[in-house]
Write a protein that holds these residues in place. Sequence first.
Motif, PDB file in Angstrom:
ATOM      1  N   PHE A   1      -0.101 -62.654  18.262  1.00  0.00           N
ATOM      2  CA  PHE A   1       0.589 -62.817  19.622  1.00  0.00           C
ATOM      3  C   PHE A   1      -0.473 -62.612  20.640  1.00  0.00           C
ATOM      4  O   PHE A   1      -1.204 -61.350  20.636  1.00  0.00           O
ATOM      5  CB  PHE A   1       1.671 -61.913  19.932  1.00  0.00           C
ATOM      6  N   LEU A   2      -0.817 -63.438  21.388  1.00  0.00           N
ATOM      7  CA  LEU A   2      -2.121 -63.282  22.519  1.00  0.00           C
ATOM      8  C   LEU A   2      -1.387 -63.599  23.677  1.00  0.00           C
ATOM      9  O   LEU A   2      -0.888 -65.009  24.062  1.00  0.00           O
ATOM     10  CB  LEU A   2      -3.192 -64.354  22.113  1.00  0.00           C
ATOM     11  N   SER A   3      -1.618 -62.716  24.714  1.00  0.00           N
ATOM     12  CA  SER A   3      -1.090 -62.842  25.893  1.00  0.00           C
ATOM     13  C   SER A   3      -2.510 -63.248  26.959  1.00  0.00           C
ATOM     14  O   SER A   3      -3.513 -61.935  26.842  1.00  0.00           O
ATOM     15  CB  SER A   3      -0.552 -61.617  26.537  1.00  0.00           C
ATOM     16  N   VAL A   4      -2.611 -64.258  27.701  1.00  0.00           N
ATOM     17  CA  VAL A   4      -3.728 -64.249  28.611  1.00  0.00           C
ATOM     18  C   VAL A   4      -3.307 -64.620  29.975  1.00  0.00           C
ATOM     19  O   VAL A   4      -2.534 -65.461  30.208  1.00  0.00           O
ATOM     20  CB  VAL A   4      -4.407 -65.700  28.037  1.00  0.00           C
ATOM     21  N   GLY A   5      -3.709 -63.696  30.943  1.00  0.00           N
ATOM     22  CA  GLY A   5      -3.171 -63.613  32.189  1.00  0.00           C
ATOM     23  C   GLY A   5      -4.495 -64.047  33.383  1.00  0.00           C
ATOM     24  O   GLY A   5      -5.310 -63.010  33.245  1.00  0.00           O
TER      25      GLY A   5
ATOM     26  N   TYR B   1       0.740 -66.747  24.837  1.00  0.00           N
ATOM     27  CA  TYR B   1       1.212 -66.674  26.021  1.00  0.00           C
ATOM     28  C   TYR B   1       0.475 -66.795  27.509  1.00  0.00           C
ATOM     29  O   TYR B   1      -0.288 -65.989  27.536  1.00  0.00           O
ATOM     30  CB  TYR B   1       2.215 -65.260  25.948  1.00  0.00           C
ATOM     31  N   LEU B   2       0.047 -67.984  27.995  1.00  0.00           N
ATOM     32  CA  LEU B   2      -0.553 -68.223  29.046  1.00  0.00           C
ATOM     33  C   LEU B   2       0.212 -68.229  30.435  1.00  0.00           C
ATOM     34  O   LEU B   2       1.113 -68.783  30.646  1.00  0.00           O
ATOM     35  CB  LEU B   2      -1.313 -69.533  28.778  1.00  0.00           C
ATOM     36  N   HIS B   3      -0.344 -67.278  31.359  1.00  0.00           N
ATOM     37  CA  HIS B   3       0.196 -67.256  32.599  1.00  0.00           C
ATOM     38  C   HIS B   3      -0.552 -66.891  33.664  1.00  0.00           C
ATOM     39  O   HIS B   3      -1.635 -66.247  33.708  1.00  0.00           O
ATOM     40  CB  HIS B   3       1.320 -66.117  32.560  1.00  0.00           C
ATOM     41  N   THR B   4      -0.223 -67.677  34.781  1.00  0.00           N
ATOM     42  CA  THR B   4      -1.047 -67.824  36.126  1.00  0.00           C
ATOM     43  C   THR B   4      -0.237 -66.889  36.923  1.00  0.00           C
ATOM     44  O   THR B   4       0.977 -66.292  36.759  1.00  0.00           O
ATOM     45  CB  THR B   4      -1.159 -69.161  36.608  1.00  0.00           C
TER      46      THR B   4
END
Length: 432
Positions: free
Chosen positions: A147-151, A9-12
Amino acid sequence: MPERPNIVYLHTHDTGRFVSPYGAPVPTPRLQRFAEEGVVFRQAFSAAPTCSPSRAALLTGQAPHSAGMTGLAHRGHGLTDPGQHLAHTLAGAGYHTAMVGQQHVNDPLDHTALGYAELLPSTGPRAAELLPGVLQFLGRGHDRRFFLSVGLFETHTMPDGGGTFGYPGADESYVAPPPGLPSTPETRSDTASFRSAALVADSAYGEILNAIDDAGLRDSTLVVITTDHGVALPGMKGTLTDAGTGVLLIMRGPGGFTGGRLCESLVSQIDLFPTFCDLLQIPPPAWLQGRSLLPVVRDGREVNEVVFSESTHHVSYQPQRCVRSRRWSYLRDFSDWHRPRLANVDDSHSKDLWVGAGWADRPVAGERLHDLVLDPLEQVNLVDDPAYADVLTDLRARLWAWMERTADPLLAGPVAHPPGHPPLPDDALSPG
């Protein structure tokens, strides 16, 4: 049952749809290539035009007020039940959960409360500060699904970094600001800085996607790229218009998210949690309010006649609710302040331009109805036009029914700020 995929999950921050896959004059070549490999949702909306509420909605699969996140985490707001966070559900299904960078759902940062087993090393939330830890994580080998979250903090305004969006802009003579802003030196300067920040984020995403390929994870990983809400310029972030809640949403990976396809169906970010449950074939938690997008992707079916969005608190109190269909948007303000709340708009050269032109004194209607086909910038209010009385009645009823169904606290009156975090006055000029 097919083997479950990893989820990345990549989010700007504050990007809206102002990137090249959506036709914007903002070069993001790696994101463009990713779009041509996956599925682009052209009509995706966040559940709120502000940071913490929109993220909480996506990660709990419900309206911000249902999750308890009616304002910003660093101003005392928080999830009613952190156990409803997506990471807890995925951990319960056997996933290793990890995060790095911006999350803005609880404060101070406590990744374990949200269900993350691992906090990746970083020196901050900007792309360059967190990228090494992400690349190391992807390349180290994994004995179970993750599950990887990158903010990324980009593309939030960061005046200390050399430009409105934190990076010096390229030649501002040859850029165009987002729709709704005039083309002036101020708006072009902001746009040039935004373009620079977007390119930094795009480059980081390119490195992450390359690392997924290099680790042999491409075919077994669902990658989701999105943002929290609209661009941090006046008339966008903080508003319940398309410019405030319209978001980029591009997905690539197992489950049918391939082929460079465009999806025109109306979707909300609260639909992502139930989509993951559907794809992984795990029971959806009882609190979810969204709908799986797999029927949309696989069969072209519509799953939403309307979607809802809201604002309650930012740095100033702003109790508003909105319902949007493919043709119409209806917005209701539950306060008696009917001028712009300037404190809820990030500072920028463009904001200075608007304030200097008298924006603070412009009236804002407490109830608004817009035709999104004939009035895509939502400038013409049809509330008092009898020709649209049936549309207005229908959307009013839909909004009220949703508020009752989700136990919206506004039904009981004004929603208080957390103790110790008083709101700025309605007429305050700046969030600072």
